[in-house]
Design a protein around this motif. Structure first.
Motif, short mmCIF file in Angstrom:
data_model
loop_
_atom_site.label_atom_id
_atom_site.label_comp_id
_atom_site.label_asym_id
_atom_site.label_seq_id
_atom_site.Cartn_x
_atom_site.Cartn_y
_atom_site.Cartn_z
N THR A 5 41.17 86.13 21.77
CA THR A 5 42.61 85.49 21.43
C THR A 5 43.04 85.59 22.91
O THR A 5 43.18 86.61 23.77
N ILE A 6 43.87 84.28 23.79
CA ILE A 6 44.56 84.52 24.81
C ILE A 6 45.99 84.10 24.91
O ILE A 6 46.28 82.98 23.69
N GLU A 7 47.10 84.85 25.40
CA GLU A 7 48.31 84.46 25.23
C GLU A 7 48.83 84.22 26.38
O GLU A 7 48.43 84.87 27.16
N LYS A 8 50.13 83.26 27.06
CA LYS A 8 50.79 83.77 27.48
C LYS A 8 52.27 84.73 27.74
O LYS A 8 52.68 84.59 26.62
N GLU A 9 52.70 85.24 28.77
CA GLU A 9 52.99 86.47 28.48
C GLU A 9 54.41 86.04 29.70
O GLU A 9 53.94 86.74 30.76
N ASP A 10 55.53 85.92 29.31
CA ASP A 10 56.26 85.33 30.51
C ASP A 10 56.95 86.80 30.47
O ASP A 10 57.53 86.96 29.47
N ARG A 11 57.44 87.28 31.83
CA ARG A 11 58.63 89.23 31.37
C ARG A 11 59.66 88.48 32.33
O ARG A 11 59.73 87.85 32.50
N VAL A 12 60.69 89.49 31.81
CA VAL A 12 61.47 89.57 32.49
C VAL A 12 62.08 89.29 33.62
O VAL A 12 60.91 89.40 34.88
N GLY A 13 62.80 88.29 34.72
CA GLY A 13 62.08 88.07 36.34
C GLY A 13 61.62 86.72 36.62
O GLY A 13 60.76 86.04 35.31
N ARG A 14 60.52 86.94 37.55
CA ARG A 14 59.39 86.13 38.33
C ARG A 14 58.14 86.19 37.70
O ARG A 14 57.12 85.57 37.79
N HIS A 15 57.49 87.27 36.73
CA HIS A 15 56.64 87.92 37.08
C HIS A 15 55.96 87.46 34.87
O HIS A 15 56.74 87.47 34.33
N GLY A 16 54.26 87.36 34.97
CA GLY A 16 54.19 87.06 33.67
C GLY A 16 52.51 87.33 33.91
O GLY A 16 52.16 87.76 35.07
N ARG A 17 51.99 87.00 32.75
CA ARG A 17 50.70 87.09 32.34
C ARG A 17 49.62 86.33 31.42
O ARG A 17 50.76 86.09 30.64
N TYR A 18 48.95 85.93 31.62
CA TYR A 18 47.65 85.59 30.08
C TYR A 18 46.84 86.52 29.91
O TYR A 18 46.17 87.54 30.74
N VAL A 19 46.73 87.37 28.74
CA VAL A 19 45.95 88.73 28.70
C VAL A 19 45.62 87.89 27.12
O VAL A 19 45.07 87.30 26.85
N ALA A 20 43.81 87.87 27.43
CA ALA A 20 42.69 89.15 26.63
C ALA A 20 42.72 89.65 25.83
O ALA A 20 42.88 90.61 26.22
N ARG A 21 41.95 89.24 24.64
CA ARG A 21 41.66 90.36 23.51
C ARG A 21 40.84 89.80 23.16
O ARG A 21 40.83 88.96 22.59
N ILE A 22 39.95 91.02 22.15
CA ILE A 22 38.34 90.72 21.68
C ILE A 22 38.75 92.23 21.02
O ILE A 22 38.65 92.83 20.76
N GLN A 23 39.21 90.81 19.43
CA GLN A 23 39.04 92.07 18.31
C GLN A 23 38.13 93.14 18.40
O GLN A 23 36.61 92.64 18.63
N GLY A 24 38.24 94.71 18.19
CA GLY A 24 37.50 95.58 17.93
C GLY A 24 37.55 96.45 19.74
O GLY A 24 36.83 97.20 19.58
N ILE A 25 37.77 95.94 20.55
CA ILE A 25 37.72 96.45 21.60
C ILE A 25 39.08 96.48 21.81
O ILE A 25 40.21 95.80 21.66
#
Length: 106
Positions: A5-25
């Motif tokens: 699964t991948i989702e976008k996380e916008d953080r406070v301010g100018r920064h953020g990330r696209y984060v990937a997770r694998i079930q069981g890891i």
């Protein structure tokens, strides 16, 4: 891969990330970004931990970011070496990339 699964996380301010997770890891892969101006972000860093190696996580993150850029009408400054390398291999992505911070191409 169905358990990625991948989702976008916008953080406070100018920064953020696209984060990937694998079930069981118990680890996360990411592409971090910075908002550089109207409709422009920089792809700053791609990180995939060893526990996620070999699952195509970096490419899946990049594909997700590219789809987001198309859908949300922004362009990407490729600072991260991985993103720069992939962009060099795919000239068909030229409409999604720029080198000018703050450029509003739309």
């Amino acid at each position: 891969m169905t358990d990625l699964t991948i989702e976008k996380e916008d953080r406070v301010g100018r920064h953020g990330r696209y984060v990937a997770r694998i079930q069981g890891i118990d680890a996360e892969g990411e592409i971090t970004f910075t908002h550089r101006g109207p409709k422009t972000i920089s792809a700053d860093h791609t990180g995939v931990p060893d526990d996620m190696a070999g699952h195509g996580v970096a490419r899946a993150l990049l594909d997700f970011m590219l789809a987001d850029a198309r859908e949300s009408a922004f362009r990407i400054i490729p600072i991260c070496p991985y993103v720069r390398k992939q962009y060099a291999r795919h000239p068909e992505w030229a409409d999604l990339f720029t080198t000018a911070p703050g450029e509003d191409p739309y």
